[in-house]
Write a protein that holds these residues in place. Structure first.
Motif, mmCIF file in Angstrom:
data_model
loop_
_atom_site.group_PDB
_atom_site.id
_atom_site.type_symbol
_atom_site.label_atom_id
_atom_site.label_comp_id
_atom_site.label_asym_id
_atom_site.label_seq_id
_atom_site.Cartn_x
_atom_site.Cartn_y
_atom_site.Cartn_z
ATOM 1 N N MET A 272 43.922 5.891 1.170
ATOM 2 C CA MET A 272 43.346 5.384 -0.173
ATOM 3 C C MET A 272 43.675 6.061 -1.729
ATOM 4 O O MET A 272 43.638 5.444 -2.557
ATOM 5 N N GLY A 273 44.429 7.432 -1.286
ATOM 6 C CA GLY A 273 45.082 7.887 -2.476
ATOM 7 C C GLY A 273 46.327 6.908 -2.964
ATOM 8 O O GLY A 273 46.880 7.288 -4.121
ATOM 9 N N THR A 274 46.830 5.984 -2.316
ATOM 10 C CA THR A 274 48.016 5.437 -2.659
ATOM 11 C C THR A 274 47.530 4.395 -3.684
ATOM 12 O O THR A 274 48.332 3.546 -4.196
ATOM 13 N N MET A 275 46.195 4.152 -3.674
ATOM 14 C CA MET A 275 45.777 2.793 -4.261
ATOM 15 C C MET A 275 44.932 3.322 -5.658
ATOM 16 O O MET A 275 44.637 2.552 -6.415
ATOM 17 N N GLY A 276 45.128 4.700 -6.029
ATOM 18 C CA GLY A 276 44.574 5.166 -7.348
ATOM 19 C C GLY A 276 43.009 5.068 -7.204
ATOM 20 O O GLY A 276 42.671 5.019 -6.164
ATOM 21 N N GLU A 277 42.725 4.931 -8.466
ATOM 22 C CA GLU A 277 41.245 4.996 -8.729
ATOM 23 C C GLU A 277 40.494 3.632 -9.212
ATOM 24 O O GLU A 277 39.682 3.661 -10.032
#
Length: 287
Positions: A272-277
């Motif tokens: 999920m960190g690859t998708m940003g916020e």
């Protein structure tokens, strides 16, 4: 029929034929062999299949999903964990918000990204679980101890404050390496747990200065579920001591489950960190 599906495997010994496992195992091995043949030229899927075939990889699936004991995975984490286990398409291809490299549908990039959002939280969680297990077993322990060496600034992740064996305290260091990272996939596609074995050997060399004063135990896990041999041995011994101290016969299994769940949480956070916020992450999900 059974012999045909098991590819003419020998019948179980007479004394073990009442055990379902003796009948299921040859069928499972046959299925695994068939899948490995199917992906004979696909190193990533071969590495995934070999890792998932290890006993430790599926431990989290047996955990009671209760929020009260910390075993409940949120919906996104569960989706990602199942998707990674099955090799499914998890999301639409996109650009990593951290390093701007391309992320394919299986989202493996997040597991090895240099800016992985799940690496440090997972390391802290795994280390804390090990430390609490020692304390629960009646063996005082502390995290990141100072004074283990007068010549090195390196510190192990934790150590017991009382003797573990042979009159010496035990020091440990935890790591979780990516099974399908470009630097590991060649070895993990031929041998389950190869990356964890290599990581434990590296840790042992790093903390060689502890020899003679501490018993050192490297604890290596892989993102796809395999554990290193030192990790398996230590957690087994720790689970036995937990059982003896608390009287809970399932202590070893509960400890394995908690560790396995934290690996899944770390994987999900990394993906999920690859998708940003972004507020509309569901637009990227394929599950």
């Amino acid at each position: 029929m059974w012999k045909a599906k098991a590819r003419q495997a020998e019948l179980p010994e007479l004394g073990f034929r009442k055990l379902q496992k003796t009948w299921d195992l040859p069928l499972c091995n046959t299925s695994l062999s068939s899948l490995l043949e199917l992906f004979h030229d696909d190193e990533i899927n071969k590495a995934r299949l070999l890792a998932q075939s290890t006993p430790e990889a599926g431990v989290w699936l047996n955990a009671l999903p209760s929020a009260h004991i910390g075993n409940l995975l949120d919906d996104d984490t569960l989706k990602i964990s199942v998707g990674l286990r099955l090799g499914a398409v998890i999301c639409d291809p996109h650009e990593c918000m951290k390093c701007h490299k391309p992320v394919d549908g299986q989202a493996h990039h997040g597991l090895s990204c240099l800016f992985s959002a799940g690496r440090h939280p997972r390391h802290g969680a795994l280390n804390s679980i090990v430390c609490r297990a020692f304390v629960s077993a009646g063996i005082p322990a502390k995290l990141e101890p100072r004074g283990t060496s007068h010549t090195s600034e390196r510190r192990p992740d934790g150590c017991t404050t009382f003797a573990w064996k042979r009159g010496m305290c035990l020091a440990w260091d935890v790591t979780c390496v990516d099974t399908v990272a470009a630097s590991h996939v060649k070895s993990t596609s031929t041998k389950a747990g190869a990356a964890a074995i290599l990581a434990e050997e590296k840790k042992s060399r790093t903390y060689l200065y502890l020899n003679g004063r501490y018993i050192f135990a490297p604890i290596a896990f892989e993102t796809m579920g395999s554990w290193g041999p030192s990790a398996i041995a230590l957690i087994k011994e720790l689970g036995k001591r937990l059982r003896d101290h608390t009287g809970e016969k399932r202590s070893h299994e509960f400890l394995r489950q908690r560790l396995s769940l934290e690996i899944q949480r770390g994987n999900a956070a990394s993906v999920m960190g690859t998708m940003g916020e972004a507020e509309k992450l569901n637009e990227l999900w394929m599950l």
